[in-house]
Write a protein that holds these residues in place. Structure first.
Motif, PDB file in Angstrom:
ATOM      1  N   LEU A 126       0.780  -1.351   0.004  1.00 16.29           N
ATOM      2  CA  LEU A 126      -0.105   0.132  -0.134  1.00 16.29           C
ATOM      3  C   LEU A 126       0.936   1.331   0.079  1.00 16.29           C
ATOM      4  O   LEU A 126       1.751   1.504   1.143  1.00 16.29           O
ATOM      5  CB  LEU A 126      -0.870   0.064   1.364  1.00 16.29           C
ATOM      6  N   ILE A 127       0.635   1.914  -1.086  1.00 11.49           N
ATOM      7  CA  ILE A 127       1.648   3.113  -1.067  1.00 11.49           C
ATOM      8  C   ILE A 127       0.658   4.557  -0.485  1.00 11.49           C
ATOM      9  O   ILE A 127      -0.366   4.944  -1.236  1.00 11.49           O
ATOM     10  CB  ILE A 127       1.804   3.529  -2.546  1.00 11.49           C
ATOM     11  N   ASP A 128       0.915   5.031   0.597  1.00 11.34           N
ATOM     12  CA  ASP A 128       0.179   6.076   1.194  1.00 11.34           C
ATOM     13  C   ASP A 128       0.926   7.604   0.593  1.00 11.34           C
ATOM     14  O   ASP A 128       1.993   7.436   0.136  1.00 11.34           O
ATOM     15  CB  ASP A 128       0.525   6.079   2.780  1.00 11.34           C
ATOM     16  N   ALA A 129       0.222   8.475   0.963  1.00 14.52           N
ATOM     17  CA  ALA A 129       0.497   9.735   0.549  1.00 14.52           C
ATOM     18  C   ALA A 129       1.870  10.285   1.235  1.00 14.52           C
ATOM     19  O   ALA A 129       2.254   9.606   2.461  1.00 14.52           O
ATOM     20  CB  ALA A 129      -0.634  11.047   1.079  1.00 14.52           C
ATOM     21  N   PRO A 130       2.603  11.276   0.624  1.00 15.89           N
ATOM     22  CA  PRO A 130       3.922  11.545   1.435  1.00 15.89           C
ATOM     23  C   PRO A 130       3.877  12.156   2.895  1.00 15.89           C
ATOM     24  O   PRO A 130       4.659  11.788   3.689  1.00 15.89           O
ATOM     25  CB  PRO A 130       4.329  12.804   0.387  1.00 15.89           C
ATOM     26  N   ASP A 131       2.449  12.700   3.126  1.00 22.55           N
ATOM     27  CA  ASP A 131       2.389  12.817   4.385  1.00 22.55           C
ATOM     28  C   ASP A 131       1.186  12.204   4.787  1.00 22.55           C
ATOM     29  O   ASP A 131      -0.125  12.665   5.001  1.00 22.55           O
ATOM     30  CB  ASP A 131       2.008  14.572   4.610  1.00 22.55           C
ATOM     31  N   PRO A 132       1.201  10.905   5.390  1.00 24.57           N
ATOM     32  CA  PRO A 132       0.168  10.124   5.690  1.00 24.57           C
ATOM     33  C   PRO A 132      -0.828  10.678   6.692  1.00 24.57           C
ATOM     34  O   PRO A 132      -0.457  11.181   7.937  1.00 24.57           O
ATOM     35  CB  PRO A 132       0.796   8.761   6.259  1.00 24.57           C
ATOM     36  N   GLY A 133      -2.011  10.562   6.520  1.00 18.82           N
ATOM     37  CA  GLY A 133      -3.241  11.046   7.410  1.00 18.82           C
ATOM     38  C   GLY A 133      -3.446  12.785   7.119  1.00 18.82           C
ATOM     39  O   GLY A 133      -4.455  13.244   7.608  1.00 18.82           O
ATOM     40  N   SER A 134      -2.765  13.179   6.102  1.00 18.31           N
ATOM     41  CA  SER A 134      -3.175  14.638   5.730  1.00 18.31           C
ATOM     42  C   SER A 134      -4.455  14.813   5.012  1.00 18.31           C
ATOM     43  O   SER A 134      -4.633  16.121   4.704  1.00 18.31           O
ATOM     44  CB  SER A 134      -1.868  15.338   5.223  1.00 18.31           C
ATOM     45  N   GLY A 135      -4.371  13.684   4.023  1.00 12.52           N
ATOM     46  CA  GLY A 135      -5.854  13.887   2.947  1.00 12.52           C
ATOM     47  C   GLY A 135      -4.900  14.420   1.774  1.00 12.52           C
ATOM     48  O   GLY A 135      -5.710  14.521   0.835  1.00 12.52           O
ATOM     49  N   LYS A 136      -3.580  14.688   1.935  1.00 15.13           N
ATOM     50  CA  LYS A 136      -3.170  15.216   0.590  1.00 15.13           C
ATOM     51  C   LYS A 136      -2.572  14.199  -0.385  1.00 15.13           C
ATOM     52  O   LYS A 136      -1.862  13.464   0.163  1.00 15.13           O
ATOM     53  CB  LYS A 136      -2.380  16.194   0.844  1.00 15.13           C
ATOM     54  N   PRO A 137      -3.072  14.059  -1.567  1.00 10.66           N
ATOM     55  CA  PRO A 137      -2.461  12.861  -2.575  1.00 10.66           C
ATOM     56  C   PRO A 137      -1.080  13.180  -3.165  1.00 10.66           C
ATOM     57  O   PRO A 137      -0.925  14.415  -3.221  1.00 10.66           O
ATOM     58  CB  PRO A 137      -3.560  12.751  -3.550  1.00 10.66           C
ATOM     59  N   TRP A 138      -0.448  12.123  -3.275  1.00 11.60           N
ATOM     60  CA  TRP A 138       0.552  12.311  -4.329  1.00 11.60           C
ATOM     61  C   TRP A 138      -0.060  13.196  -5.658  1.00 11.60           C
ATOM     62  O   TRP A 138      -1.046  13.177  -5.963  1.00 11.60           O
ATOM     63  CB  TRP A 138       1.083  11.113  -4.918  1.00 11.60           C
TER      64      TRP A 138
END
Length: 202
Positions: A126-138
């Protein structure tokens, strides 16, 4: 990604029977229960067991852990009866070796660039966003994002409005969502769950 295969869809952070039933009825391939401490979505093993019992065999039930010991992960997995384990911290390959069991699916979640699924012994990546939990996608279309090889799920900042574009741009084998189907922090919206699965499948 082949046009003939719909992406694998995981709905995570479920806490109520309504959430679980909605995800299953919408066609989710997996549902996730958070055991990591400190989240508004955290459930205990007893609650997760009751919720997992509602899930048909064809849908994967997943426990989500972060920074917990192998013994704690194993105990909560066995007490809850989930069939998948998702490690969402800095756990090394030794965790995957220790937690491997017949019929158990191991997921590795990371925000790092990874070349392929399976490097730590995981079944799914699972590849999460650069700032996990921020709601900001790659920025999926930029050179900073490189899709790994194998069975991998895209997560982080996904919602019914952008998941189709995300799948088409990255070729993700699957997608994972939690906050993107919530009406408020930690509270799932049945309408958004249904809309997300429908949009992901295109």
């Amino acid at each position: 990604m082949s046009e003939s295969r719909a992406p694998f869809v995981k709905i995570c952070g479920l806490k109520t029977a309504r959430d679980v039933d909605t995800a299953v009825e919408a066609g989710a391939d997996a549902v996730g229960f958070v055991f990591a401490p400190g989240s508004p979505r955290t459930v205990d093993a007893g609650a997760a067991r009751e919720l997992a019992a509602r899930v048909p065999g064809g849908v994967l039930t997943v426990g989500v852990f972060r920074g917990q010991s192998v013994d704690e992960v194993r105990r909560l997995t066995e007490e809850s009866g989930v069939r998948g384990v998702q490690l969402h911290g800095d756990e090394g390959p030794e965790y995957y070796d220790a937690l491997r069991a017949e019929g158990r699916t191991l997921l590795r979640a990371t925000a790092l660039h990874v070349a392929r699924c399976g490097e730590f012994g995981e079944d799914l990546l699972l590849i999460d966003a650069p700032d996990p939990g921020s709601g900001k996608p790659w920025n999926w279309a930029s050179q900073e994002f490189t899709a790994p090889a194998g069975h991998w799920l895209l997560a982080g900042g996904l919602n019914p409005g952008n998941v189709r574009e995300a799948v088409e741009t990255t070729g993700a084998w699957g997608v994972d969502v939690s906050s993107g189907v919530e009406s408020s922090r930690g509270v799932k919206s049945p309408d958004l769950i249904r809309a997300f699965v429908e949009a992901a499948r295109g």
